[in-house]
Design an enzyme around this catalytic site. Structure first.
Site, short mmCIF file in Angstrom:
data_model
loop_
_atom_site.label_atom_id
_atom_site.label_comp_id
_atom_site.label_asym_id
_atom_site.label_seq_id
_atom_site.Cartn_x
_atom_site.Cartn_y
_atom_site.Cartn_z
N ASP A 1 0.86 -1.18 0.00
CA ASP A 1 0.00 0.00 0.00
C ASP A 1 0.90 1.24 0.00
O ASP A 1 1.86 1.31 0.78
CB ASP A 1 -0.88 -0.03 1.25
CG ASP A 1 -1.85 1.14 1.32
OD1 ASP A 1 -3.00 0.97 0.95
OD2 ASP A 1 -1.41 2.22 1.77
N ASN B 1 -2.78 13.29 -3.18
CA ASN B 1 -4.00 13.83 -3.81
C ASN B 1 -4.34 15.23 -3.30
O ASN B 1 -4.73 16.12 -4.07
CB ASN B 1 -5.17 12.89 -3.55
CG ASN B 1 -5.18 11.70 -4.50
OD1 ASN B 1 -4.67 11.78 -5.60
ND2 ASN B 1 -5.74 10.59 -4.05
N ASP C 1 -3.16 9.96 -9.84
CA ASP C 1 -3.32 8.91 -10.85
C ASP C 1 -1.98 8.59 -11.51
O ASP C 1 -1.68 7.42 -11.80
CB ASP C 1 -4.32 9.35 -11.93
CG ASP C 1 -5.75 9.39 -11.40
OD1 ASP C 1 -5.99 8.85 -10.30
OD2 ASP C 1 -6.62 9.96 -12.09
N GLU D 1 -5.11 2.52 -3.42
CA GLU D 1 -3.65 2.56 -3.60
C GLU D 1 -2.98 1.25 -3.17
O GLU D 1 -1.78 1.22 -2.92
CB GLU D 1 -3.05 3.74 -2.82
CG GLU D 1 -3.24 3.68 -1.32
CD GLU D 1 -4.52 4.37 -0.85
OE1 GLU D 1 -4.56 4.78 0.31
OE2 GLU D 1 -5.48 4.49 -1.65
#
Length: 677
Positions: free
Chosen positions: A237, A245, A254, A280
Site C-alpha cells: 500500500d 492527492n 493517478d 492505492e
C-alpha cells in the site's frame, strides 16, 4: 502488428510452406505424364506447365528465404493460379481447339472453385469479391466467343457450359456469405474480448483488477495441490497517498499509481503476477517462491519504489505485507494474514516489509552457545555464479537471476563452512548437492506432496532409480535431471565403492522423508523416541558424513569409524546440529504447519507449552555439545596415523556443529538476530 496478427501470419506461412511445394509437385507430375503420353509437343500443358512450375518454384524459394513480405507471396500465388485457370480456359476457345469434348472441359471447370476460394482466403471480403467477379467475368469471354464462333457444342454441351457458369456464381455467393459471417463473428469475438478485458483489467493502471487476481489465486491454490510448488503473496500500500492527492491533485495521484504499476511490472519476473487490489493497494502473486525469497523480493521492490522520483510529487514509499501459502489454507485466510502483516508494517513506521505471523504465542527463542564458532570463509563469487547457472540449467531455484545467485551463495558458503579441507571443485559439487537437498526438503515440508505418502513414495522410487543410474524419461521433472547430473559427478569423484555406500545413505534419507509424509497424512505427531532416531536421517547428516571421506580426504579405517566411542561422538555432533536447527527453523516450519520439529514433538510428548519446549530443546542442544566435548577428550588411541585422522575427523565434526550455527546466523533462510553466541 498485434499478437493475433502475428499468430495468423505464422499460420499462413506454415500453410503456404505446405501448399506451394505440394502444388509444384502436382504440376511436375502432370507435366511428366503429359510428356510421356502426349503427341503434340506444343500442346498447352507442355508449354504452360513448365512456366507454371518455374513460377511456383520461385514463390517457394522466396517463402523459404523470407526475402519478401508474405503478402507478396500471397499476391503471387493468386495471380499464378488465376492466370493459369484463365489461360487454360482461353486455350480451349481457340479456333484450332474447337469443338472440345465434355471430359476435357471438365478438367478446367473443377479448378474454378479453387481460384475463388484462394481469393477469399487471401484478401479481405470486398477485395476478394471484386477479384473473384473479375475472374468470373473474364472466364465468361472464352465461352461466349466459342458459342458465337463455332456453335453451342463448342465447349462441350451448352447445358454443361451453362451449369459451369451457374455453379461458379453459386460458389461466389456462398463464399461471400461465409466471408460475411466470418467477419461478423470476428467482430463479435473482438467486442467480447474487449468486454472481458474491461471486466478484468484496471482501466487506470492497465493491471489485472481484483476480480481477475482472485481467480488467479484460486487457480494457484489448485495447482499447489497438484504439483506442490510453493507460492506467496505480497500485498503493498502506498504510504500517505491521500497527501499526494490533497497537495498535487487527483491527476498527479493517478500518475503515481500508473508509475508504481509500471515500476513493479518492470522489476517482477515473468512468473509473477500483479493486480491493483483497490485504491492505492497492489497485490503480487509470486509463483515458485517460498517465504524467505518472497520477503527478499518485497524488500527489493520497497527500495526500488523509495528511490524513484515521481515528478512533482517527489519520492513516495510503500508498506508491504508478505505471506506464503500453506497446504490446506483457504485463499481468504492467506489474504487475511498478508493484510495483517501489511497492517503491522503501516503502524510500525511505514516504508517497511512485514512477514505474516503464524497464529499462536510469540516466539522467544533461547540463546544458543556455540563453542566452535569461527568466521565463515569468504564466499567465492565465481562458485556462486557457477552453482546459480547450474540451477538455472535445470529450471530450479528462484526465477530471478539476482535472487538465484544469492540462493546459490548460501549453499556455497555452507559447503565452505562444513568442509574446510575441500578443494574448489569439491566445494562446487557439494554446494550443488546441498541446493538439491534443501529444495527437495522444502517442498516435502510445505507442499501437497509432503502430505501424500503414496505420491511421495512414487517420487522417491523414481529419484532412487535415477540416482542408481536409471535412464531418464521424457516426463521426469527437472529435479530428476539435476539429480542425474550430480549423480554422475559424484560417482566420478568418489569411485564405485564409496558411491555404493553413499547410495545407501541417500536411500535412507529419501525414505525418511516418506515417513514424515505418512505422519502428516495421518495427522500424527511422532513419538519422541522415533523423532530422536529419525531426525539425523531426515537432516541428511549421514550423507554429509560420507562426504567427509572424499571431499575432505579424511579416511578413517572401518575399525576406527565403528568404534563405539567414535560413533557416539558423531551422534552427539549430529544431534547438536539437529536441535539447533529445529530451534532456528521453528518459525518457518510453524508457517508451513509442520510438526517435524523437536519443539512440537516435546510439546506433544511431555505436555509442555511452546516456550517450555523451546527452553528444553535449547537444554538438549547444550547437553549434546557438552557430551561431544567430553567424548572428544576421552577418545581412545589407535596408532599414530589413525589418531591423526581421528583428530581431523573430530575437527570436522566441530566445523559441522559450529559452521551450521554460524551459517544460520548469517543466512536469510532463518532470521535469528543475535540468538547464536
Amino acid at each position: 502488428m498485434s499478437t493475433t496478427g502475428v499468430e495468423i501470419s505464422l499460420l499462413k506461412r506454415q500453410a503456404y510452406l505446405i501448399a506451394l511445394p505440394v502444388t509444384l509437385l502436382a504440376v511436375v507430375l502432370t507435366l511428366a505424364l503429359d510428356m510421356r503420353h502426349g503427341d503434340d509437343p506444343f500442346s498447352f500443358n507442355q508449354v504452360a506447365l513448365p512456366l507454371l512450375a518455374c513460377a511456383l518454384l520461385g514463390l517457394t524459394l522466396l517463402l523459404y528465404l523470407r526475402t519478401v513480405p508474405l503478402r507478396w507471396i500471397e499476391h503471387g500465388f493468386f495471380l499464378v493460379a488465376a492466370a493459369t485457370f484463365l489461360a487454360k480456359f482461353g486455350s480451349l476457345a481457340l479456333p484450332a481447339s474447337l469443338p472440345v469434348p465434355d471430359a476435357e472441359v471438365a478438367q478446367v471447370y473443377i479448378w474454378a472453385p479453387f481460384v475463388y476460394l484462394l481469393a477469399f482466403l487471401i484478401y479481405r471480403l470486398q477485395e476478394a469479391l471484386k477479384r473473384s467477379l473479375l475472374i468470373y467475368g473474364l472466364s465468361v469471354l472464352p465461352g461466349l466467343w466459342a458459342v458465337v464462333a463455332v456453335g453451342p457444342q463448342s465447349l462441350g454441351s451448352l447445358t454443361r457450359l451453362t451449369e459451369f457458369y451457374l455453379a461458379s456464381g453459386l460458389w461466389l455467393a456462398m463464399l461471400y456469405v461465409l466471408g460475411s459471417l466470418k467477419t461478423q463473428l470476428f467482430q463479435l469475438q473482438t467486442r467480447f474480448g474487449e468486454m472481458e478485458r474491461l471486466a478484468h483489467q484496471d482501466t487506470l493502471t492497465g493491471l489485472a483488477n481484483r476480480r481477475r487476481m482472485e481467480a488467479r489465486l484460486a487457480q494457484q491454490a489448485e495447482q499447489f495441490q497438484q504439483y506442490g510448488l510453493c507460492w506467496a503473496v505480497i500485498l503493498f500500500d502506498i504510504d500517505d497517498f491521500k497527501r499526494v492527492n490533497d497537495l498535487y491533485g487527483h491527476e498527479r495521484g493517478d500518475f503515481v499509481l500508473r508509475e508504481t504499476a509500471r515500476l513493479m511490472q518492470y522489476e517482477l519476473r515473468g512468473s509473477d503476477q500483479i493486480a491493483r487490489w483497490g485504491g492505492e493497494e497492489f497485490l503480487i502473486l509470486a509463483g515458485h517462491t517460498d517465504l524467505v525469497h518472497a520477503r527478499a523480493l518485497a524488500e527489493r521492490l520497497r527500495v526500488l519504489l523509495a528511490r524513484h522520483t515521481f515528478g512533482e510529487a517527489g519520492t513516495i514509499t510503500a508498506s508491504f505485507g508478505v505471506a506464503a501459502y500453506r497446504d490446506g489454507e483457504s485463499v481468504s485466510a492467506l489474504m487475511q494474514r498478508a493484510d495483517e502483516a501489511l497492517y503491522r508494517a503501516k503502524h510500525a513506521a511505514k516504508n517497511r516489509v512485514e512477514v505474516a505471523l503464524t497464529p499462536g504465542e510469540p516466539l522467544n527463542l533461547p540463546p544458543l552457545h556455540n563453542p566452535f564458532a569461527a568466521r565463515l570463509p569468504t564466499t567465492d563469487p565465481q562458485l556462486c555464479e557457477e552453482t546459480s547457472a547450474w540451477l538455472e540449467q535445470f529450471g530450479l531455484g528462484p526465477g530471478n537471476a539476482h535472487a538465484r545467485t544469492a540462493f546459490a551463495a548460501g549453499f556455497v558458503g555452507l559447503a565452505a563452512a562444513l568442509h574446510p579441507r575441500a578443494c574448489r571443485a569439491a566445494l562446487r559439487l557439494t554446494a550443488d548437492w546441498y541446493s538439491l537437498m534443501f529444495l527437495h526438503d522444502d517442498r516435502c515440508d510445505s507442499s501437497g506432496i509432503g502430505r501424500d505418502p503414496a505420491r511421495l513414495q512414487s517420487l522417491v522410487d523414481r529419484l532412487l532409480s535415477v540416482f542408481q543410474g536409471g535412464t531418464l524419461r521424457p516426463d521426469d521433472e527437472p529435479f530428476a535431471h539435476a539429480l542425474a547430473d550430480v549423480r554422475g559427478r559424484l560417482l566420478t569423484w568418489g569411485g564405485p565403492t564409496w558411491f555404493a555406500e553413499l547410495t545407501g545413505e541417500v536411500r535412507a534419507y529419501l525414505e525418511a522423508l516418506s515417513w514424515e509424509a505418512a505422519n502428516r497424512a495421518s495427522g500424527s505427531v511422532p513419538t519422541l523416541a522415533d523423532y530422536l532416531h529419525m531426525r539425523p536421517i531426515t537432516a541428511g547428516l549421514q550423507i554429509d558424513g560420507a562426504f567427509l571421506e572424499v571431499m575432505d580426504g579424511v579416511r578413517l579405517p572401518r575399525a576406527v569409524r565403528d568404534h563405539p566411542q567414535v560413533r557416539q561422538l558423531a551422534v552427539h555432533a549430529d544431534r547438536a546440529v539437529c536441535w539447533s536447527n529445529d530451534i532456528l527453523s521453528l518459525e518457518k516450519e510453524l508457517q508451513d504447519g509442520d510438526v517435524h520439529n523437536l519443539i512440537p514433538v516435546l510439546m506433544h510428548a511431555r505436555r509442555l507449552s511452546q516456550q517450555a519446549a523451546l527452553d528444553e530443546a535449547a537444554r538438549m542442544y547444550h547437553h549434546e555439545v557438552e557430551q561431544f566435548l567430553a567424548g572428544e577428550q576421552a577418545l581412545p588411541t589407535f596408532g599414530e596415523d589413525e589418531d591423526e585422522q581421528l583428530r581431523e575427523y573430530a575437527r570436522l565434526l566441530r566445523a559441522r556443529v559450529g559452521g551450521i550455527l554460524a551459517w544460520s546466523h548469517h543466512s536469510s533462510r532463518y532470521q535469528v538476530g543475535d540468538l547464536v553466541s
